[in-house]
Design a protein around this motif. Sequence first.
Motif, short mmCIF file in Angstrom:
data_model
loop_
_atom_site.label_atom_id
_atom_site.label_comp_id
_atom_site.label_asym_id
_atom_site.label_seq_id
_atom_site.Cartn_x
_atom_site.Cartn_y
_atom_site.Cartn_z
N ILE A 138 0.75 -1.20 0.14
CA ILE A 138 0.05 -0.06 -0.19
C ILE A 138 0.84 1.30 -0.10
N ARG A 139 0.56 2.34 -0.72
CA ARG A 139 1.42 3.51 -1.09
C ARG A 139 0.46 4.54 -0.54
N ASP A 208 -1.41 2.22 -13.88
CA ASP A 208 -2.48 2.29 -13.07
C ASP A 208 -3.40 1.53 -13.52
N LEU A 209 -3.92 0.75 -12.51
CA LEU A 209 -5.10 -0.24 -12.83
C LEU A 209 -6.47 0.31 -11.89
N ASN A 210 -7.29 0.34 -12.58
CA ASN A 210 -8.78 0.55 -12.01
C ASN A 210 -9.22 -0.54 -11.10
N LYS A 211 -9.22 -0.14 -9.97
CA LYS A 211 -9.50 -1.20 -8.86
C LYS A 211 -10.92 -1.76 -8.83
N ASP A 212 -12.01 -1.04 -9.60
CA ASP A 212 -13.35 -1.66 -9.79
C ASP A 212 -13.56 -2.28 -11.02
N THR A 213 -12.71 -1.94 -12.02
CA THR A 213 -13.18 -2.33 -13.19
C THR A 213 -12.12 -3.37 -13.73
N GLY A 214 -11.02 -3.36 -13.34
CA GLY A 214 -9.86 -4.23 -13.44
C GLY A 214 -9.24 -3.75 -14.86
N VAL A 215 -9.28 -2.64 -15.38
CA VAL A 215 -9.05 -2.18 -16.58
C VAL A 215 -7.68 -1.22 -16.53
N TRP A 216 -6.91 -1.40 -17.45
CA TRP A 216 -5.49 -0.78 -17.30
C TRP A 216 -5.84 0.58 -17.78
N ASN A 217 -5.01 1.64 -17.31
CA ASN A 217 -5.13 3.06 -17.69
C ASN A 217 -3.86 2.99 -18.62
N ALA A 224 -7.10 8.98 -10.18
CA ALA A 224 -7.30 9.39 -8.93
C ALA A 224 -7.08 8.42 -7.72
N ALA A 225 -6.37 8.64 -6.77
CA ALA A 225 -5.76 8.05 -5.73
C ALA A 225 -6.88 6.87 -5.20
N GLU A 226 -8.13 7.35 -5.31
CA GLU A 226 -9.06 6.41 -4.60
C GLU A 226 -9.70 5.37 -5.67
N LYS A 227 -8.95 5.58 -6.95
CA LYS A 227 -9.47 4.59 -8.14
C LYS A 227 -8.21 3.68 -8.38
N ARG A 228 -7.14 3.74 -7.83
CA ARG A 228 -6.12 2.89 -7.97
C ARG A 228 -6.04 1.88 -7.31
#
Length: 536
Positions: A138-139, A208-217, A224-228
């Motif tokens: 965790i960062r 970065d990876l979207n933690k809700d969708t699992g899709v790479w950015n 955004a930090a809350e989406k990483r």
Amino acid sequence: MTETNTPKGSATASMTVIQRAEGAVVSSNAKDAEDKFAQLYSNTGQKVKILRPPYDLKLLRRIVQESDSLPPCISAMEVNVDGTGYDIVKKDGSEGGDQAEGLKGFFEECYPALNFLTLRRALRRDLEEVGFGFVEIIRNNNDDIVFSRRISPDDMRLVALDEAVTVDKSVIRAGKEFKVKVLLRERRFAQVIGNKTVYFKEFGASRDLNKDTGVWNEVGNRLAAEKRATEIVYFSVTLDSDSPYGVPRWLHNSPSVVGARKAEELNLEFFTSGGIPPILITLAGGAFTEDTKLLLQNLFSGSPDKKMGAALLEAYPTGGSIDSSGSVSLDVHKFGAESQKDSMFEGYLDKCERRVRRSYRLPPLFVGKTEDFSYATAFASYTVAEEQVFAPERLEFDTIINTTIMADKSMGGGEFIYKSNPLTVKDIETRFKALELANGSNTLTSEELVKQVNKLAGTDFEWNGEEGPKPQDILDAISSASSSDEEGDGAVGDAVDEETDEANPDEGGKATKKSEGFSSVMDLIQFSDRVLKTIT
């Protein structure tokens, strides 16, 4: 109705099946707990495809829980591989200073109220029970590593690899750092809690990876930090032949593990049902009365404690003539006496235990078998196990930590390394002799000597900052003082206190001098301290 399912509590039992005498089958309405990832496995056409583990993790844990040979082996690996402690040292071998102490603070509390040693031991149990494990990194908003924690593999799955991307990597060749562009397929992970799926990326992933969708950015575009998604360091024991998952090292001996359990259950069932009838009664030329038949039936079908009583048998002849009423012959045959002397399959159980232990390459001493062990054989067992089993496992773990967490810029960028402590047998005399031999050229400073003594004897002495007598002089004084004291000539001098026992009435009330023999580590340390005071 007769019950035909496997014994209650068996690792292979999946549902209760009751079979009627005529053969009709009735199944329980209670369903087994389904894999929470089942729907995600079958999602076709989706960008995120979850990979199914090769074996049911709950079944693997249940087998371990019910085995009598696996838990001791797993505990031995946990204690001797991950329970020996660690140190943070500079890669070049120089003193780490305050920065090293700061890094130690991270490992002393890698997560609130959790230290890294506890995390390692829990991770080891995951590795040995199901074959793989996860550590989350965790960062903060500045991309500095602040926490790490274990995630149970029961709730985590690997995501199938997608297309490769170009990644900039740094490599060291001939002592110089080079930048290299390389194509890599970066791994993703998924966790399901309730109806919520959360995604993670492998440690050091370039995007970065979207933690809700699992899709790479896109590369270079920050979420955004809350989406990483946070990062995962993935560990495995032995890779499965058909998947990227790991499998436990005992899996190839699973027939012995399950077979031993079945043998134990059969022994238990033998005693529960009363065992094999001890005798067989045969009757010739007559018949038992109805009361006698009922008595024998109750005797042989009752509980074990009721089978040891005596029975009075009545019979009447079924043949004869007018002149003779006939004769009745009653014979008693011993039946099953040998089987009741001891439990069955003892040889099979012993072989199963040895096969399972061989999976870990552990000597018997490490699983509690101490029969016929002398100090020499025990020391040899520790030495072989350390060199062939525990040390390689520690080295592999350290390498993963040093190439991931410790290589991060917030953790020193590879300047410091994480180093697990070895397993040591406290043979102080031999180790002090080795220290004396290594210091034959007076290469150790007083500060280094204090550190070495602390490592060898398990003490926590601190150097006072002053350069005292040469370390070799100290070691020579310890050696000569020990030999002189054994001869009783008091060559150390008056500075070495002579302790005396209280007067012994059996010896005429005379006080006797206490021996300075090194019966324990503390005796040696205290004696060395007195010698140090003498020569300073």
